[in-house]
Scaffold this active site. Sequence first.
Site, PDB file in Angstrom:
ATOM      1  N   GLU A   1       0.883  -1.178   0.000  1.00 35.71           N
ATOM      2  CA  GLU A   1       0.000   0.000   0.000  1.00 35.71           C
ATOM      3  C   GLU A   1       0.908   1.211   0.000  1.00 35.71           C
ATOM      4  O   GLU A   1       1.780   1.335   0.857  1.00 35.71           O
ATOM      5  CB  GLU A   1      -0.923  -0.009   1.222  1.00 35.71           C
ATOM      6  CG  GLU A   1      -1.876  -1.204   1.251  1.00 35.71           C
ATOM      7  CD  GLU A   1      -2.735  -1.332   0.016  1.00 35.71           C
ATOM      8  OE1 GLU A   1      -3.068  -0.303  -0.609  1.00 35.71           O
ATOM      9  OE2 GLU A   1      -3.076  -2.472  -0.357  1.00 35.71           O
TER      10      GLU A   1
ATOM     11  N   CYS B   1      -1.752   8.773   4.303  1.00 34.50           N
ATOM     12  CA  CYS B   1      -1.781   8.450   2.873  1.00 34.50           C
ATOM     13  C   CYS B   1      -3.097   8.878   2.266  1.00 34.50           C
ATOM     14  O   CYS B   1      -3.200   9.124   1.074  1.00 34.50           O
ATOM     15  CB  CYS B   1      -1.559   6.958   2.689  1.00 34.50           C
ATOM     16  SG  CYS B   1      -2.602   6.001   3.762  1.00 34.50           S
TER      17      CYS B   1
END
Length: 542
Positions: free
Chosen positions: A293, A327
């Site tokens: 990720e 993020c």
Amino acid sequence: MGKGFFQVPTAINEPVKTYAPGTPEREEVLAAYKELYNSTVDIPLYINGEEIKTGDTATMSPPHEHQHILGTYHKAEQKHVQQAIDTALEARKKWANLSWEHRAAVFLKAAELIAGPYRSKINAATMLAQSKNIYQAEIDSACELVDFLRFNVEYMAQIYEDQPYSTSDAWNRVEYRPLEGFVYAITPFNFTAIAGNLPASAALMGNVAVWKPSDSQIYSAKVIVDVFKEAGVPDGVINVVYGDPVMITDTILASPDFAGIHFTGSTNVFKDIWAKIGANIHTYKTYPRIVGETGGKDFIIAHPTSNPKQVATAISRGAFEFQGQKCSAASRAYIPKSLWKEIEKFVKEDLKSFKMGSPEDMSNFITAVIHEGSFDKLAKYIDQAKADKDAEIVAGGGYDKSKGYFIEPTVILTDNPKYTTMCTELFGPVITIYLYDDAKWKETLELVDTTSEYGLTGAVFSGDRYAAEEATQALQNSAGNFYINDKPTGAVVGQQPFGGARASGTNDKAGSYLNLLRWVSPRLIKETFVSPVDYRYPFLGE
Ligand code: NAD
């Protein structure tokens, strides 16, 4: 499996405590913060349950007070990394064969330790190491980590229950074997919960791991190491090494027993690792699982029917909480010209009311960015925006690293939809706004979809149901987590499984059964009760 079909405890999200003035949790966490601040630690590697001090050390400081020393950590040499691999493979012999309920119990115990006796310590360590205010620490290092551990146990049980159809003469069984080899977990600085989850999720499924935390998170990672030990994770199952990321990674990727990587961090690092795995492919005994990720350029798009106060609040929280170092943080917004004046007024009011400083002062909403490298990069983009003709700073724009790495929450307005800060992940408290003509809704959706290489999170605000649906369709591949009338941050385990595609990662959805499936290699066992004794089928008859 032991002697029974055991039901695991129903997972519930750990309630978020308020830390309002006068609450006992506030007193406790402040006391823990003071105690940690006023002492120093010396953090060893953790291999086969042993603490290893290599003597090659680096210091750790809070980002909001870089001259204060919290302690040191020891860096691994290549031989220590090899030792971590060997020890993991040795531990695998017992761990991979342990009944699942014992693996589950270990991690459920870890969850309870964090929810209870370790809560103030892990929160205080996260406040110090990553400069999170108490609310950001609580939703990360306490609640999200507890949720990962509890929900993963429930998902593991669901996976094991998923069995094929059998007939009266043959019984089909699937066993969910751990991967043959070891898993390498590389974790980012920004979430203590992710740091704990990446090695733990693989270990829960019966794997053994070598874990390399980010240099900027080692201080809070140590609390996780202590929790895992106290919870009874056997020696060698999760081994922890610190130090040069390239040397550590190259050593690990050269091992024939490397069976998978569980990575969270930036896109280019992940792509480099993928390329190295590709180059080493003939070395491995099994095709490694690659789960990563990575970065994002997360968006908010407001329709002309949206509520300006709601959009402004989504910007204030979505772009600036934890200094934009999530993020999922909103870093580009598309606002209709008709609504900008009002939204701008609300955002500016919010920014004016933000206080910035140490997380120890709980009235501070904004604290410091993680390190000098990040500070310098952000300052450079801010200076560039001040100089560029197609950009204007409408709020913030200040920075100061004399005591800590403080960057003022900054709003850049641009008339160039492809301006550099509309496309590039900055990972800081900076959002760029592009104003579109109200009549150009469709074209703006196209712009949102095509402006960045990422596909992590995004949000649409709309009072018009048809427009909300249009955005949902048009932005189908622009975000793995898509929000309607909400900010694009704050995914909760068990509620909003998290991850994105395109350059943002393999979208294996942390906090869901999908992620756990990557850490197993199913074996089908078919058992026939009365085996045939003649090869001839009826169609061969005369
Ligand atoms: P980073 O890429 O700098 O570091 C991540 C990890 O990789 C660290 O442990 C680091 O030491 C290691 N690393 C660095 N260079 C390496 C190399 N050359 N080889 C091997 N390992 C290396 O990222 P960061 O600054 O810690 O975290 C921020 C990044 O993580 C942002 O891009 C953010 O978007 C991303 N992130 C993504 C998610 C998600 O779920 N998509 C979640 C959190 C963070």
